[in-house]
Design an enzyme around this catalytic site. Structure first.
Site, PDB file in Angstrom:
ATOM      1  NE  ARG A   1      -2.124   8.492  -9.487  1.00  0.00           N
ATOM      2  CZ  ARG A   1      -2.770   7.902  -8.579  1.00  0.00           C
ATOM      3  NH1 ARG A   1      -2.245   7.462  -7.496  1.00  0.00           N
ATOM      4  NH2 ARG A   1      -3.974   7.976  -8.413  1.00  0.00           N
TER       5      ARG A   1
ATOM      6  CD  GLU B   1      -3.131   0.518   0.482  1.00  0.00           C
ATOM      7  OE1 GLU B   1      -2.842   1.462  -0.327  1.00  0.00           O
ATOM      8  OE2 GLU B   1      -4.375   0.336   0.422  1.00  0.00           O
ATOM      9  CG  ASP B   2      -0.974   4.761  -1.563  1.00  0.00           C
ATOM     10  OD1 ASP B   2      -1.769   4.146  -0.951  1.00  0.00           O
ATOM     11  OD2 ASP B   2      -1.431   5.640  -2.545  1.00  0.00           O
TER      12      ASP B   2
ATOM     13  CG  PHE C   1      -4.052  15.050   0.911  1.00  0.00           C
ATOM     14  CD1 PHE C   1      -4.981  14.378   1.381  1.00  0.00           C
ATOM     15  CD2 PHE C   1      -3.458  15.225  -0.221  1.00  0.00           C
ATOM     16  CE1 PHE C   1      -5.518  13.250   0.367  1.00  0.00           C
ATOM     17  CE2 PHE C   1      -3.976  14.212  -1.276  1.00  0.00           C
ATOM     18  CZ  PHE C   1      -4.898  13.344  -0.912  1.00  0.00           C
TER      19      PHE C   1
ATOM     20  CG  ASP D   1      -6.175   8.770   5.728  1.00  0.00           C
ATOM     21  OD1 ASP D   1      -5.967   9.174   6.904  1.00  0.00           O
ATOM     22  OD2 ASP D   1      -6.449   9.803   4.731  1.00  0.00           O
TER      23      ASP D   1
HETATM   24  P1  IMP Z   1      -7.941   4.663   3.991  1.00  0.00           P
HETATM   25  O1  IMP Z   1      -8.836   3.961   3.425  1.00  0.00           O
HETATM   26  O2  IMP Z   1      -8.479   6.032   4.314  1.00  0.00           O
HETATM   27  O3  IMP Z   1      -6.934   4.120   4.900  1.00  0.00           O
HETATM   28  O4  IMP Z   1      -7.291   5.325   2.533  1.00  0.00           O
HETATM   29  C1  IMP Z   1      -6.229   4.603   1.881  1.00  0.00           C
HETATM   30  C2  IMP Z   1      -6.141   5.288   0.447  1.00  0.00           C
HETATM   31  O5  IMP Z   1      -6.745   6.935   0.423  1.00  0.00           O
HETATM   32  C3  IMP Z   1      -4.828   5.291   0.080  1.00  0.00           C
HETATM   33  O6  IMP Z   1      -4.334   4.206  -0.452  1.00  0.00           O
HETATM   34  C4  IMP Z   1      -4.642   6.620  -0.760  1.00  0.00           C
HETATM   35  O7  IMP Z   1      -4.985   6.333  -2.199  1.00  0.00           O
HETATM   36  C5  IMP Z   1      -5.638   7.528  -0.161  1.00  0.00           C
HETATM   37  N1  IMP Z   1      -5.131   8.611   0.730  1.00  0.00           N
HETATM   38  C6  IMP Z   1      -5.127   8.779   2.069  1.00  0.00           C
HETATM   39  N2  IMP Z   1      -4.388   9.596   2.440  1.00  0.00           N
HETATM   40  C7  IMP Z   1      -3.940  10.164   1.460  1.00  0.00           C
HETATM   41  C8  IMP Z   1      -2.942  11.363   1.299  1.00  0.00           C
HETATM   42  O8  IMP Z   1      -2.521  12.144   2.276  1.00  0.00           O
HETATM   43  N3  IMP Z   1      -2.447  11.371   0.081  1.00  0.00           N
HETATM   44  C9  IMP Z   1      -2.951  10.916  -0.948  1.00  0.00           C
HETATM   45  N4  IMP Z   1      -3.850   9.968  -0.752  1.00  0.00           N
HETATM   46  C10 IMP Z   1      -4.348   9.536   0.312  1.00  0.00           C
END
Ligand code: IMP
Length: 188
Positions: A177, A111-112, A164, A115
């Site tokens: 990206r 995963e990147d 962010f 959050d």
């Molecule tokens: P989650 O489901 O809230 O954990 O979010 C996961 C996905 O949201 C990540 O794989 C990202 O694609 C996107 N995301 C969450 N926070 C950020 C951020 O700070 N910058 C860019 N993408 C984010």
């Protein structure tokens, strides 16, 4: 979006050398943990692509340094949606899932950023239904302050603050990206 209103990522949060050093460490750790096993690296599109590419090469690089250790790596990808061109989370929808050949395999989700944890939870629960041998998680970035659902993360590159971030695969409205570093997104 007109250039004048487009937010600019001005401050570098994690530099390119810092990213690469940590990814080499993760590669070494993953090689040790999966020694003499098969491993499916499961990339979550699209944000993880740069991390995925560098991590997979770091595993190979670690192998060159310790030839007695070997891990057979395969590549697979899934795509999910959680953001709609803005910084707020929306519904998470599984677009492509894993297939039959994930059965009885060691899967490492790449995963990147984690959050709220909702994307990972949905993906993890889907993968468990495919009867894999093991499922672990490797994320480049962890933003624990935003967590809404508890998740277990096995490998973390960096913890980031509640802001962010963009670059190195992560986008804002599909922008940034291709930055080779992680930057804080700042509005002008
Ligand atoms: P989650 O489901 O809230 O954990 O979010 C996961 C996905 O949201 C990540 O794989 C990202 O694609 C996107 N995301 C969450 N926070 C950020 C951020 O700070 N910058 C860019 N993408 C984010």
């Amino acid at each position: 979006m007109p250039a004048a209103t487009k937010p600019l990522p001005e401050s570098v949060l994690i530099s390119e050398p810092c990213l690469q050093k940590r990814i080499r460490e993760l590669g070494t750790q993953i090689l040790a943990d999966y020694e003499n096993q098969e491993l499916i690296l499961l990339g979550v599109l699209r944000g993880s692509v740069l991390f995925f590419a560098d991590l997979s090469r770091a595993i190979f690089g670690a192998q060159l340094e310790k030839p007695s250790r070997e891990v057979q790596v395969r590549f697979e990808f899934v795509q999910l949606t959680s953001y709609n061109n803005n910084t707020q989370p929306s519904a998470v929808e599984l677009i492509h899932g894993g297939s039959d050949y994930l059965e009885h395999q060691n899967i490492l989700i790449v995963e990147d950023i984690i959050d709220t944890g909702q994307t990972l939870k949905l993906l993890y629960e889907h993968l468990r239904t495919l009867n894999p041998k093991t499922v672990k998680v490797c994320t480049l970035l962890d933003k624990p302050s935003k967590r809404r659902v508890p998740v277990t993360i096995d490998y973390i590159g960096f913890e980031v603050p509640d802001a962010f971030v963009v670059g190195y695969g992560l986008d804002y409205a599909q922008q940034y990206r291709n930055l080779p570093y992680i930057a804080l997104l700042e509005s002008t």
